[in-house]
Write an enzyme that holds these catalytic residues in place. Structure first.
Site, PDB file in Angstrom:
ATOM      1  N   HIS A  73     -16.604   6.363  -5.460  1.00 30.48           N
ATOM      2  CA  HIS A  73     -16.671   5.137  -6.255  1.00 30.48           C
ATOM      3  C   HIS A  73     -15.383   4.348  -6.081  1.00 30.48           C
ATOM      4  O   HIS A  73     -14.285   4.892  -6.186  1.00 30.48           O
ATOM      5  CB  HIS A  73     -16.880   5.454  -7.736  1.00 30.48           C
ATOM      6  CG  HIS A  73     -16.908   4.235  -8.613  1.00 30.48           C
ATOM      7  ND1 HIS A  73     -15.992   4.009  -9.607  1.00 30.48           N
ATOM      8  CD2 HIS A  73     -17.749   3.165  -8.623  1.00 30.48           C
ATOM      9  CE1 HIS A  73     -16.258   2.860 -10.202  1.00 30.48           C
ATOM     10  NE2 HIS A  73     -17.322   2.331  -9.636  1.00 30.48           N
ATOM     11  N   SER A  74     -15.510   3.066  -5.769  1.00 35.45           N
ATOM     12  CA  SER A  74     -14.404   2.113  -5.791  1.00 35.45           C
ATOM     13  C   SER A  74     -13.240   2.581  -4.919  1.00 35.45           C
ATOM     14  O   SER A  74     -13.399   2.784  -3.718  1.00 35.45           O
ATOM     15  CB  SER A  74     -13.986   1.871  -7.241  1.00 35.45           C
ATOM     16  OG  SER A  74     -13.159   0.741  -7.362  1.00 35.45           O
ATOM     17  N   ALA A  75     -12.044   2.783  -5.521  1.00 33.62           N
ATOM     18  CA  ALA A  75     -10.885   3.212  -4.741  1.00 33.62           C
ATOM     19  C   ALA A  75     -11.007   4.645  -4.248  1.00 33.62           C
ATOM     20  O   ALA A  75     -10.155   5.105  -3.485  1.00 33.62           O
ATOM     21  CB  ALA A  75      -9.599   3.045  -5.557  1.00 33.62           C
TER      22      ALA A  75
ATOM     23  N   GLY B  40     -13.391   5.181  -2.326  1.00 33.01           N
ATOM     24  CA  GLY B  40     -14.013   4.906  -1.027  1.00 33.01           C
ATOM     25  C   GLY B  40     -13.129   5.238   0.146  1.00 33.01           C
ATOM     26  O   GLY B  40     -13.550   5.969   1.061  1.00 33.01           O
TER      27      GLY B  40
END
Length: 363
Positions: free
Chosen positions: A201-203, A205
């Site tokens: 998820h998000s950072a 990634g």
């Protein structure tokens, strides 16, 4: 109404649908010993890993859940209003789950003397603007007005917001080092548990891309939920390797100190940002090309306007990538923290369905 956490009330609420586990525990990966003038030998870069193994294990592959930004593994352990999270949904549906607190986050120690300098905190209103009540800011991104799934009003008076705020924490100032630490810890985790699916998820990634790059033979698929981007120009600053701050394996290889070149692309439609991909001829990402990848985008997230850029970048680099937009599957109103929102179970079911459509055998 505030949820009761008294044991009798929790027991009554869950007695008819108990969570049955064959094993539950934790271990550490990625720690490296360093010399410190005061401590002597000290450890840095260690990652907390918690495993949840269902009594009825119906899927061969486990799912490794990798949280984002200033969050921690608890982002997948429950929703903002106290319901069960994605960990529980997948375990209840027969998946083994390995939940991590990335190095320097959550239960992974973050003493700056050992880990490195921490980044400066941002304003709390940033969380309201981009996560919990984006539609109330008139100058926000175009899709913000569609946001409807946060389980509260998203303000400082909202118990769900305060729960979200309580779980936020610092990140390393050196983003490349943070991702290198996460890559080392994630690769070691896969060495211990064998082939797995990565759900980021998000950072989280960039660590996911880096772990898959380091252990492509052990990553069967990547579910990238709104991964940090867009390429070369993320909200947190430039991504010198396109989708990461730390080096990836490109073909043809980059020379030492070299970065892939970029080229501008126009907006592909209303509400979608102009963006960058690699300059042609584009280098391939041969390790990431070995597994199916899906980029998951919520209708009302700030990333609704830029995740197309990540998909283009990966496809250009030879990856087998799909773009799963929630609204195209009848799931509306979600923001960036979709796993914390009212309809989180519906999204988990969609991700599980995508996995069921993939060939996750040896590749």
């Amino acid at each position: 109404m505030t949820r009761s956490y008294r044991p009798a009330d929790l027991h009554a609420a869950g007695a008819d649908t108990p969570l049955e586990l064959a094993a539950h525990g934790f271990f550490w990966t990625g720690g490296e010993l360093i010399d410190h003038p005061a401590a002597g030998k000290a450890m840095r870069g260690q990652q907390y890993v918690e495993y949840w193994i269902p009594r009825e294990l119906t899927h061969d592959l486990p799912i490794v859940m990798i949280h984002g930004g200033g969050g921690q593994g608890t982002d997948f352990l429950g929703t903002a209003d106290g319901r069960e999270g994605w960990v529980h949904w997948f375990v209840r549906n027969g998946w083994a789950v390995y939940l991590v607190d990335r190095p320097q986050h959550g239960r992974s120690p973050f003493n700056p003397e050992f880990q490195g300098e921490m980044g400066k905190p941002g304003p709390t209103v940033f969380l309201e603007r981009l996560f919990t009540r984006p539609g109330t800011f008139d100058d926000n991104y175009p899709q913000a007005k569609l946001h409807s799934q946060w389980p509260g009003d998203g303000t400082l008076d909202d118990p769900a917001f305060l729960s979200f705020l309580a779980g936020t924490g610092p990140t390393l100032a050196d983003q490349a080092q943070s991702q290198i630490d996460a890559q080392r810890a994630g690769a070691e985790l896969l060495d211990l548990i064998g082939p797995a699916v990565l759900l980021t998820h998000s950072a989280g990634g960039p660590p996911g891309w880096l772990i898959a790059d380091a252990r492509p033979e052990l990553v069967r698929a990547v579910i990238a939920v709104e991964p940090l981007g867009p390429p070369f120009a993320a909200i947190s600053g430039a991504l010198p390797y396109g989708i990461t701050h730390a080096p990836l394996t490109f073909d043809p290889p980059l020379a030492e100190g070299e970065f892939p070149g970029s080229a501008n692309q126009p907006s592909p439609g209303e509400g979608l940002v102009a963006y960058k991909v690699q300059a042609e001829p584009a280098r391939r990402l041969p390790n990431l090309a070995r597994m199916p990848i899906v980029v998951v985008t919520a209708e009302a997230s700030w990333m609704a306007g830029d995740n197309h850029a990540m998909v283009h970048f990966l496809a250009q680099a030879g990856c087998r990538v799909e773009h799963l937009r929630l609204e195209e599957h009848g799931i509306h109103g979600n923001g960036h923290a979709m796993q914390l929102e009212r309809n989180s179970d519906e999204i988990a079911a969609l991700l599980s369905h995508w996995l069921g459509d993939q060939d996750l055998t040896d590749h």
